[in-house]
Design a protein around this motif. Structure first.
Motif, mmCIF file in Angstrom:
data_model
loop_
_atom_site.group_PDB
_atom_site.id
_atom_site.type_symbol
_atom_site.label_atom_id
_atom_site.label_comp_id
_atom_site.label_asym_id
_atom_site.label_seq_id
_atom_site.Cartn_x
_atom_site.Cartn_y
_atom_site.Cartn_z
ATOM 1 N N VAL A 95 -5.526 5.719 2.408
ATOM 2 C CA VAL A 95 -6.018 7.047 1.995
ATOM 3 C C VAL A 95 -6.937 7.613 3.081
ATOM 4 O O VAL A 95 -6.938 8.815 3.338
ATOM 5 C CB VAL A 95 -6.701 6.997 0.611
ATOM 6 N N GLY A 104 -12.978 4.253 0.659
ATOM 7 C CA GLY A 104 -11.788 3.866 -0.090
ATOM 8 C C GLY A 104 -10.848 3.077 0.788
ATOM 9 O O GLY A 104 -11.265 2.456 1.770
ATOM 10 N N PHE A 129 -15.874 9.647 3.152
ATOM 11 C CA PHE A 129 -14.926 8.985 2.255
ATOM 12 C C PHE A 129 -15.155 7.485 2.260
ATOM 13 O O PHE A 129 -15.332 6.874 3.309
ATOM 14 C CB PHE A 129 -13.499 9.290 2.741
ATOM 15 N N PRO A 169 -16.062 11.419 -7.939
ATOM 16 C CA PRO A 169 -16.015 9.990 -8.270
ATOM 17 C C PRO A 169 -14.564 9.537 -8.398
ATOM 18 O O PRO A 169 -13.649 10.361 -8.485
ATOM 19 C CB PRO A 169 -16.703 9.922 -9.639
ATOM 20 N N CYS A 226 -15.383 -4.499 -0.630
ATOM 21 C CA CYS A 226 -14.837 -4.282 0.718
ATOM 22 C C CYS A 226 -15.300 -5.357 1.685
ATOM 23 O O CYS A 226 -14.618 -5.654 2.664
ATOM 24 C CB CYS A 226 -15.253 -2.904 1.222
ATOM 25 N N LYS A 256 0.821 -1.201 0.000
ATOM 26 C CA LYS A 256 0.000 0.000 0.000
ATOM 27 C C LYS A 256 0.864 1.264 0.000
ATOM 28 O O LYS A 256 0.431 2.298 -0.460
ATOM 29 C CB LYS A 256 -0.889 0.002 1.235
ATOM 30 N N TYR A 297 -8.371 13.260 -10.130
ATOM 31 C CA TYR A 297 -7.591 12.271 -9.382
ATOM 32 C C TYR A 297 -7.691 12.533 -7.884
ATOM 33 O O TYR A 297 -7.985 13.653 -7.440
ATOM 34 C CB TYR A 297 -6.128 12.327 -9.821
ATOM 35 N N ALA A 307 -7.677 15.412 -2.742
ATOM 36 C CA ALA A 307 -6.926 16.056 -1.657
ATOM 37 C C ALA A 307 -7.451 17.468 -1.407
ATOM 38 O O ALA A 307 -7.509 17.930 -0.258
ATOM 39 C CB ALA A 307 -5.444 16.082 -2.013
ATOM 40 N N ILE A 366 -16.186 11.528 -1.336
ATOM 41 C CA ILE A 366 -15.167 10.927 -2.202
ATOM 42 C C ILE A 366 -15.440 9.436 -2.270
ATOM 43 O O ILE A 366 -15.515 8.764 -1.237
ATOM 44 C CB ILE A 366 -13.751 11.188 -1.627
ATOM 45 N N VAL A 367 -15.622 8.934 -3.487
ATOM 46 C CA VAL A 367 -16.054 7.525 -3.624
ATOM 47 C C VAL A 367 -15.055 6.720 -4.460
ATOM 48 O O VAL A 367 -14.314 7.278 -5.258
ATOM 49 C CB VAL A 367 -17.477 7.427 -4.230
ATOM 50 N N PRO A 368 -15.061 5.405 -4.274
ATOM 51 C CA PRO A 368 -14.117 4.548 -5.007
ATOM 52 C C PRO A 368 -14.725 4.023 -6.305
ATOM 53 O O PRO A 368 -15.852 4.370 -6.660
ATOM 54 C CB PRO A 368 -13.888 3.402 -4.020
#
Ligand code: NAD
Length: 528
Positions: free
Chosen positions: A280, A276, A274, A224, A332, A2, A255, A261, A196-198
């Protein structure tokens, strides 16, 4: 592994390409049965949705989106950053404080959400096609399950809108001081929310955040994932069509290291939600300290599936196979850590191998396969590296273990490692691919079994399989996990709270618990 995520991501950003590149290739390589509407959507470059308007389609920097089943570029979106996030936050703030949203009565807000749910169903085919092409997931699964879940979840929170109330408090200080006090509470929206999504299940995960935030009266800046933004981008259009006023939902494509960020650190954002990876998630917490924004996190998992010796194996074995192969293990809640009692160990392994080897592997768009591709070459490389790690650690590979090199795209066989132990990295770390590790246990002591299930840093999901329901309940009580299934794995539902213990997250989504983080409580006391 990671720790290399950031540099990998930066390498990916280097692959951005200028906006004048032709996209004839994309259209030519789409599956035949992609509908004309979806073809048209894919042929356009998509920008950001800010203050009710699409902007940035002519951006210099674009993100190329590849179909995971072929590896070929099928669409492009703009790559936004701090400037676009600033504009989106300003629009969301205006809508929160001055726009029609802030003065809208709950019944009307509910009506918009109900309308959005209807549109999700009405445009379910388009959304399913886009999500399938973008992520590789089964189109039929998306249409039959994903769309219904997204619409049901939206309706669930639409129903809450008119039931968000404070309390009247019996104030003891009033009696003590001999004065008349009236105390009551009101529930107010937390404010501007960054979401913020994966890339895995983007529509469903977005709705899990969006619907409660809208129900609470918040306004939103949504980002996204750069790997799979298409269905979420389409959804922003549907939200406008449903009547959501300008500025209430803003979407910035980009990104994580730039747009993501900027959201996490933005002083004008009151809360960030969030979903993810755990690494992160930790970065989000650090970035959020500037204005102490509220943070909720839905993070990684390494979910144990515990088979007790009296489990109904006719049910359990196919369910174990599904729990690790659903979304090609990019889930997940994937049941990636199988713990099997020694009495049934060989029988379970034989059954799993038979099922996994019979699974068909192919493009999710066909809707005809059990296993689709992994999202990207990067993810495939990561999964294959873990297979090498497992071999190196001495785990026994009993099926799979190979990339399907005869197919284009990012396909990896469903893989089982038997005879694993808790020290192995393949047992401790989230792989996010169709890789199952199996550990044997001989104890009948529920505390010892729970201790085995509780190993590791994650605590997202677990399941226990037994015919003895008392044992099932007792063991479920001992497992440190946000959700535990007894004779079922990963049963999600809009009304059921979802989230993680330990490093699997902070807070809950879905159900009443999922609404609370979007509401502040204000206590008002009146001296009568
Ligand atoms: P990721 O953490 O790499 O990215 C998730 C999102 O965060 C993306 O939109 C990305 O652009 C953004 N991001 C990346 N770096 C960022 C940064 N520094 N600041 C702000 N945003 C940033 O995760 P992923 O690879 O997209 O998704 C897989 C992970 O998500 C897995 O670990 C999985 O377990 C987890 N997940 C958890 C849940 C849950 O509900 N608990 C659900 C789905 C996925």
């Amino acid at each position: 592994m990671k720790n290399t995520a950031t540099s990998e991501r930066m390498a990916q950003e280097d692959r951005e390409f200028p906006g004048d590149q032709p996209d004839a290739l994309a259209q030519a390589t789409l599956p035949e049965n992609v509908s004309p509407e979806v073809r048209e959507f894919l042929s356009r470059t998509h920008g950001h949705f800010i203050d009710g308007t699409w902007v940035g389609e002519d951006a210099e920097q674009l993100i190329a989106l590849a179909d995971p089943a072929t590896g070929l570029v099928i669409a492009r979106v703009a790559s936004g950053g701090k400037a676009e996030v600033d504009q989106a936050v300003a629009a969301a703030r205006r809508a929160l404080e001055n726009g029609p949203w802030s003065s809208m009565v709950p019944a009307e807000r509910a009506r918009i959400l109900f309308r959005l749910a209807d549109l999700i169903e009405e445009y379910g085919d388009q959304l399913s096609q886009l999500e399938s092409l973008d992520t590789g997931m089964s189109r039929t699964m998306m249409r039959d399950i994903g769309i219904r879940l997204a619409a049901d979840q939206t309706r669930y929170y639409a129903g809450w809108v008119t039931k968000i109330n404070g309390d009247a408090i019996t104030n003891s200080r009033a009696r003590a001081t001999g004065r008349d006090f009236l105390t009551y509470t009101v529930r107010e929206p937390v404010g501007v929310i960054g979401q913020i999504v994966p890339w895995n299940f983007p529509l469903g995960i977005t709705i899990q955040k969006l619907a409660p935030a809208l129900a609470a009266g918040c306004t939103i800046v949504l980002k996204p994932a750069e790997e799979a933004p298409l269905s979420v981008t389409y959804l922003a259009g549907l939200a406008a069509k449903a009547g959501l006023p300008s500025g209430v939902l803003n979407l910035v494509n980009g990104y994580g290291t730039t747009a993501g960020a900027a959201i996490a650190a933005h002083p004008g954002i009151d809360k960030v939600a969030f979903t993810g990876s755990t690494d992160v998630g930790k970065e989000i917490i650090r970035a959020a300290t500037g204005n102490l924004k509220r943070v909720s996190l839905e993070l990684g998992g390494k979910s144990p599936v515990v088979l007790l010796p009296d489990a109904d194996l006719d049910q359990a074995i196919p369910a174990v196979a599904r729990a690790i192969t659903f979304l090609s293990g990019q889930n997940c809640m994937a049941g990636s850590r199988l713990l099997v009692h020694t009495d049934i160990y060989d029988q379970v392994l034989d059954g799993l191998v038979e099922i996994m080897e019979a699974m068909s592997i192919g493009p999710g768009f066909d809707g005809a396969h059990d296993i689709g591709p992994l999202i990207s070459e990067r993810q495939m490389t990561r999964v294959l590296a873990y297979i090498d790690i497992g071999m190196g650690e001495g785990a026994r590979l009993i099926t799979g273990g190979r990339r399907k090199t005869e197919m284009p795209g990012h396909f990896v066989e469903p893989t089982i490692f038997a005879d694993c132990n808790s020290d192995m990295r393949i047992v401790r770390e989230e792989i996010f691919g169709p890789i199952l590790t199996v550990q044997k246990f001989s104890s009948d002591d529920l505390d010892e079994i729970a201790a085995l299930a509780n190993e590791g840093v994650f605590g997202l999901s677990a399941s226990v399989w037994t015919r003895d329901l008392s044992k099932g309940h007792l063991l479920a009580g001992k497992i440190k996990s946000g959700q535990v299934g007894i004779n079922v794995h990963a049963a999600v539902d809009p009304a059921t709270p979802f989230g993680g213990f330990k490093q699997s997250g902070w807070g809950r989504e879905s159900g009443r618990d999922g609404l609370e983080p979007y509401l502040e409580t204000k206590a008002i006391t009146v001296h009568l």
